[in-house]
Design a protein around this motif. Structure first.
Motif, PDB file in Angstrom:
ATOM      1  N   MET A  25       1.014  -1.022  -0.096  1.00  0.00           N
ATOM      2  CA  MET A  25      -0.089   0.131  -0.107  1.00  0.00           C
ATOM      3  C   MET A  25       0.758   1.222   0.185  1.00  0.00           C
ATOM      4  O   MET A  25       1.989   1.233   0.451  1.00  0.00           O
ATOM      5  CB  MET A  25      -0.835  -0.170   1.226  1.00  0.00           C
ATOM      6  N   PRO A  26       0.267   2.290  -0.447  1.00  0.00           N
ATOM      7  CA  PRO A  26       1.089   3.557  -0.274  1.00  0.00           C
ATOM      8  C   PRO A  26       1.001   3.928   1.166  1.00  0.00           C
ATOM      9  O   PRO A  26       0.049   3.695   1.681  1.00  0.00           O
ATOM     10  CB  PRO A  26       0.183   4.690  -1.133  1.00  0.00           C
ATOM     11  N   HIS A  64      -8.168  -1.548   3.342  1.00  0.00           N
ATOM     12  CA  HIS A  64      -8.645  -0.365   2.727  1.00  0.00           C
ATOM     13  C   HIS A  64      -8.460  -0.554   0.930  1.00  0.00           C
ATOM     14  O   HIS A  64      -7.654  -0.884   0.548  1.00  0.00           O
ATOM     15  CB  HIS A  64      -7.945   0.501   3.368  1.00  0.00           C
ATOM     16  N   ASP A  65      -9.628   0.420   0.599  1.00  0.00           N
ATOM     17  CA  ASP A  65      -9.350   0.644  -0.998  1.00  0.00           C
ATOM     18  C   ASP A  65      -7.985   1.373  -1.280  1.00  0.00           C
ATOM     19  O   ASP A  65      -7.412   2.108  -0.608  1.00  0.00           O
ATOM     20  CB  ASP A  65     -10.562   1.611  -1.524  1.00  0.00           C
ATOM     21  N   GLY A  66      -7.539   0.782  -2.399  1.00  0.00           N
ATOM     22  CA  GLY A  66      -5.874   1.477  -2.808  1.00  0.00           C
ATOM     23  C   GLY A  66      -4.887   0.461  -2.203  1.00  0.00           C
ATOM     24  O   GLY A  66      -3.656   0.528  -2.483  1.00  0.00           O
ATOM     25  N   HIS A  67      -5.121  -0.195  -0.916  1.00  0.00           N
ATOM     26  CA  HIS A  67      -4.360  -1.271  -0.636  1.00  0.00           C
ATOM     27  C   HIS A  67      -4.287  -2.606  -1.521  1.00  0.00           C
ATOM     28  O   HIS A  67      -5.502  -3.212  -1.852  1.00  0.00           O
ATOM     29  CB  HIS A  67      -4.663  -1.819   0.770  1.00  0.00           C
ATOM     30  N   GLU A  68      -3.185  -3.163  -1.925  1.00  0.00           N
ATOM     31  CA  GLU A  68      -3.278  -4.288  -3.002  1.00  0.00           C
ATOM     32  C   GLU A  68      -3.020  -5.635  -2.167  1.00  0.00           C
ATOM     33  O   GLU A  68      -1.834  -5.761  -1.369  1.00  0.00           O
ATOM     34  CB  GLU A  68      -2.418  -4.125  -3.986  1.00  0.00           C
ATOM     35  N   LYS A 109       0.766  -2.261  -9.459  1.00  0.00           N
ATOM     36  CA  LYS A 109      -0.910  -1.530  -9.407  1.00  0.00           C
ATOM     37  C   LYS A 109      -0.751  -0.599  -8.585  1.00  0.00           C
ATOM     38  O   LYS A 109      -1.648   0.512  -8.576  1.00  0.00           O
ATOM     39  CB  LYS A 109      -1.868  -2.539  -8.772  1.00  0.00           C
ATOM     40  N   LEU A 110       0.283  -0.287  -7.491  1.00  0.00           N
ATOM     41  CA  LEU A 110       0.129   1.019  -6.828  1.00  0.00           C
ATOM     42  C   LEU A 110       0.207   2.334  -7.594  1.00  0.00           C
ATOM     43  O   LEU A 110       1.170   2.357  -8.747  1.00  0.00           O
ATOM     44  CB  LEU A 110       1.529   1.278  -5.803  1.00  0.00           C
ATOM     45  N   ALA A 111      -0.490   3.278  -7.403  1.00  0.00           N
ATOM     46  CA  ALA A 111      -0.469   4.504  -8.263  1.00  0.00           C
ATOM     47  C   ALA A 111       0.214   5.751  -7.705  1.00  0.00           C
ATOM     48  O   ALA A 111       0.318   5.698  -6.352  1.00  0.00           O
ATOM     49  CB  ALA A 111      -1.971   5.044  -8.541  1.00  0.00           C
ATOM     50  N   PHE A 117       0.250   5.809   4.562  1.00  0.00           N
ATOM     51  CA  PHE A 117      -0.937   6.958   4.637  1.00  0.00           C
ATOM     52  C   PHE A 117      -0.642   7.579   5.865  1.00  0.00           C
ATOM     53  O   PHE A 117       0.288   7.470   6.709  1.00  0.00           O
ATOM     54  CB  PHE A 117      -2.186   6.008   4.965  1.00  0.00           C
TER      55      PHE A 117
END
Length: 132
Positions: free
Chosen positions: A99-100, A111-115, A130-132, A102
């Motif tokens: 994940m990015p 959480h949304d955005g965690h892969e 997939k991390l943006a 936070f």
């Protein structure tokens, strides 16, 4: 064959297990073509791994948890440290999340955005990319 005949202290054994997860991430990223740097000491900066594609550098923090489920809350222990990416492994299973980093004090692991990834190179790299 070599056999370990001495007991390892509990805290030492835990530190060894945690380091093994960092080594796993390092290996996967190197196989993906990243330049990988390991800080001599990560206290204060909370950077376990530093990676580069040449012109860009990214700080990675590797965490391990005893997971009771994927909706578990992850505490932010890297706040104000400039970490870019957090990789979290479930010690008692074979999955994790990338994940990015936070800013909140805590956030749910799923959480949304965690892969989510299975604990293998291909699944990890797919989630990492997939991390943006």
């Amino acid at each position: 064959m070599p056999r370990r005949l001495t007991q390892t202290k509990t805290q030492t054994h835990q530190a060894m297990k945690n380091s093994s997860y960092e080594s796993e991430v390092i290996s996967w990223l190197m196989q993906d073509g990243w330049q990988v740097f390991i800080p001599m000491l990560d206290h204060g900066h909370r950077t376990d791994i530093l990676i580069s594609d040449g012109p860009n550098y990214y700080r990675i923090q590797v965490k391990t948890i005893e997971a009771s489920g994927e909706d578990q809350v992850l505490l932010n222990r890297w706040k104000e440290s400039h970490v870019d990416v957090v990789v979290c492994f479930a010690r008692n299973s074979n999955w994790g999340y990338v994940m990015p980093a936070f800013a909140e004090n805590k956030r749910q692991l799923n959480h949304d955005g965690h892969e989510r990834f299975q604990e293998n190179k291909n699944d990890f790299l797919k989630a990492f990319h997939k991390l943006a």
